[in-house]
Design an enzyme around this catalytic site. Structure first.
Site, PDB file in Angstrom:
ATOM      1  N   GLY A  47       0.836  -1.203   0.000  1.00 19.58           N
ATOM      2  CA  GLY A  47       0.000   0.000   0.000  1.00 19.58           C
ATOM      3  C   GLY A  47       0.871   1.253   0.000  1.00 19.58           C
ATOM      4  O   GLY A  47       1.341   1.668  -1.049  1.00 19.58           O
ATOM      5  N   SER A 119       6.550  -4.420  -2.225  1.00 21.93           N
ATOM      6  CA  SER A 119       6.127  -3.053  -2.480  1.00 21.93           C
ATOM      7  C   SER A 119       6.304  -2.236  -1.192  1.00 21.93           C
ATOM      8  O   SER A 119       7.367  -2.280  -0.586  1.00 21.93           O
ATOM      9  CB  SER A 119       4.694  -3.042  -3.014  1.00 21.93           C
ATOM     10  OG  SER A 119       4.374  -1.817  -3.604  1.00 21.93           O
ATOM     11  N   TRP A 120       5.281  -1.498  -0.740  1.00 25.34           N
ATOM     12  CA  TRP A 120       5.425  -0.773   0.531  1.00 25.34           C
ATOM     13  C   TRP A 120       5.803  -1.732   1.661  1.00 25.34           C
ATOM     14  O   TRP A 120       6.566  -1.372   2.570  1.00 25.34           O
ATOM     15  CB  TRP A 120       4.139  -0.031   0.901  1.00 25.34           C
ATOM     16  CG  TRP A 120       4.077   0.259   2.380  1.00 25.34           C
ATOM     17  CD1 TRP A 120       3.336  -0.396   3.318  1.00 25.34           C
ATOM     18  CD2 TRP A 120       4.831   1.246   3.094  1.00 25.34           C
ATOM     19  NE1 TRP A 120       3.572   0.110   4.572  1.00 25.34           N
ATOM     20  CE2 TRP A 120       4.497   1.130   4.463  1.00 25.34           C
ATOM     21  CE3 TRP A 120       5.764   2.211   2.710  1.00 25.34           C
ATOM     22  CZ2 TRP A 120       5.051   1.949   5.450  1.00 25.34           C
ATOM     23  CZ3 TRP A 120       6.326   3.020   3.696  1.00 25.34           C
ATOM     24  CH2 TRP A 120       5.964   2.891   5.044  1.00 25.34           C
ATOM     25  N   ASP A 275       9.279  -3.755 -13.910  1.00 26.85           N
ATOM     26  CA  ASP A 275       8.447  -3.160 -12.863  1.00 26.85           C
ATOM     27  C   ASP A 275       8.488  -1.642 -13.040  1.00 26.85           C
ATOM     28  O   ASP A 275       9.471  -0.984 -12.696  1.00 26.85           O
ATOM     29  CB  ASP A 275       8.990  -3.561 -11.490  1.00 26.85           C
ATOM     30  CG  ASP A 275       8.116  -3.082 -10.338  1.00 26.85           C
ATOM     31  OD1 ASP A 275       7.319  -2.147 -10.542  1.00 26.85           O
ATOM     32  OD2 ASP A 275       8.241  -3.648  -9.234  1.00 26.85           O
ATOM     33  N   HIS A 303       5.513  -5.297 -11.547  1.00 21.90           N
ATOM     34  CA  HIS A 303       5.298  -5.090 -10.117  1.00 21.90           C
ATOM     35  C   HIS A 303       4.419  -6.170  -9.502  1.00 21.90           C
ATOM     36  O   HIS A 303       4.603  -6.543  -8.346  1.00 21.90           O
ATOM     37  CB  HIS A 303       4.651  -3.715  -9.908  1.00 21.90           C
ATOM     38  CG  HIS A 303       4.742  -3.217  -8.496  1.00 21.90           C
ATOM     39  ND1 HIS A 303       5.939  -2.831  -7.921  1.00 21.90           N
ATOM     40  CD2 HIS A 303       3.783  -3.029  -7.547  1.00 21.90           C
ATOM     41  CE1 HIS A 303       5.707  -2.428  -6.676  1.00 21.90           C
ATOM     42  NE2 HIS A 303       4.410  -2.538  -6.432  1.00 21.90           N
TER      43      HIS A 303
END
Length: 323
Positions: A47, A119-120, A275, A303
């Site tokens: 996120g 990711s986050w 990505d 991604h």
């Protein structure tokens, strides 16, 4: 258990769950599944603000892992929910999340755990592990990010060179940030508006841009961002813009610069060569700074990954399960 190399484990349900009081009026949802006596592992979702997904449980051998999942502050089943404009975002920062992870570890009586997330999630994993390396056994990260301001600038400005049509619409959503203005900060301000229509429009514009960046990737189901339920969308955009407009409260380059603190922790980094949301250079630089990390580059993946990414993640988690 006989499985194909890229076949996930069967669906499992939690055997324990609860709400952890982390202070500041926040309750964080957590759940545990798999083998109560298995190797502890923590899933750190992306996120920021996406919430944990049940499908993530399937990366772990349920006979060998004790898998912990949680919803970070303000999203998923945690309360207060960031979609509520009354939810106070001052107590939702990277430092707060690191402290929440430590409280959860202590609450569950875990000495050390494997950390998994992309990711986050990879940013939060690295920030936590560099602060508490003695609590981390291994790390597995698909889609590496460190939330440097340069990475944020690429995602919300630089990638516009590839998707100019979509970026023009994204920029038009915050005309007050015309020229060289800070688009992310402008969206963050709009997500704090008391006007429901303003927040809804900002949410839709942000999600449309994020989907455009992922539009060259193969995925099933609805669009990754705009396909989420409305309440979840608003929380995601509010939390994302809040974190990214503050550089995640990290010094620029901090996580790569301090990667020596991860010495002795085995790590597996899996990153798609194409990505566009988080270019490969970040994973490459992290792998060079972290001597115990191995980087696998997946040609043709982005991604969101794909079969080859899944295979590499499963292979790493199966290998670490035996250690």
């Amino acid at each position: 258990m006989d499985r194909k190399p890229d076949e996930k484990y069967p669906v499992i349900e939690p055997y324990d769950q609860g709400m952890l009081d982390v202070g500041d009026g926040n309750l964080v949802y957590w759940e545990v599944c798999g083998n109560p006596d298995g190797k502890p592992a923590l899933v750190v979702h992306g996120g920021p603000g996406s919430g944990c997904g049940a499908h993530t449980r399937q990366y772990f051998d349920p006979d060998r892992y004790r898998v912990v999942l949680f919803d970070q502050r303000g999203c998923g089943r945690s309360t207060p929910h960031a979609s509520d404009p009354a939810a106070d975002m001052r107590h939702n920062t990277t430092a707060h999340l690191i402290a929440d992870v430590e409280r959860l570890r202590a609450r569950l009586g875990i000495e050390k755990w494997l950390l998994y997330g992309g990711s986050w999630g990879s940013t939060l994993i690295l920030a936590y592990a560099e602060e508490h390396p003695e609590r981390v056994s291994e790390i597995v990260i698909p889609a590496v990010t460190t939330t440097r301001r340069s990475e944020i600038d690429w995602l919300y400005r630089g990638a516009g060179r590839i998707f100019p049509e979509a970026w023009d619409l994204f920029r038009a959503g915050v005309p007050e940030a015309a020229g060289s203005g800070d688009l992310v900060a402008a969206y963050a301000r709009r997500m704090e508006s008391p006007d429901t229509a303003v927040r809804a429009k900002a949410t839709a514009d942000w999600c449309a841009w994020e989907d455009a960046v992922l539009s060259q990737e193969t995925y099933s189901g609805p669009p990754p961002y705009s396909g989420r339920p409305g309440r979840a969308q608003q929380a995601l955009v509010r939390i994302c813009s809040h974190y990214f407009s503050h550089g995640a409260w990290l010094e620029e380059g901090q996580l790569i610069r301090n990667a020596a603190r991860l010495a002795g922790i085995p790590g597996v980094l899996v990153h798609g060569r194409f990505d566009l949301a988080g270019p490969l250079i970040t994973a490459w630089e992290l792998a060079k700074a972290w001597p115990d990390a191995e980087l696998t580059v997946i040609d043709g993946a982005g991604h969101l990954g794909g079969p080859a990414t899944t295979r590499a993640v499963l292979e790493a988690l199966d290998r670490f399960a035996a250690q």
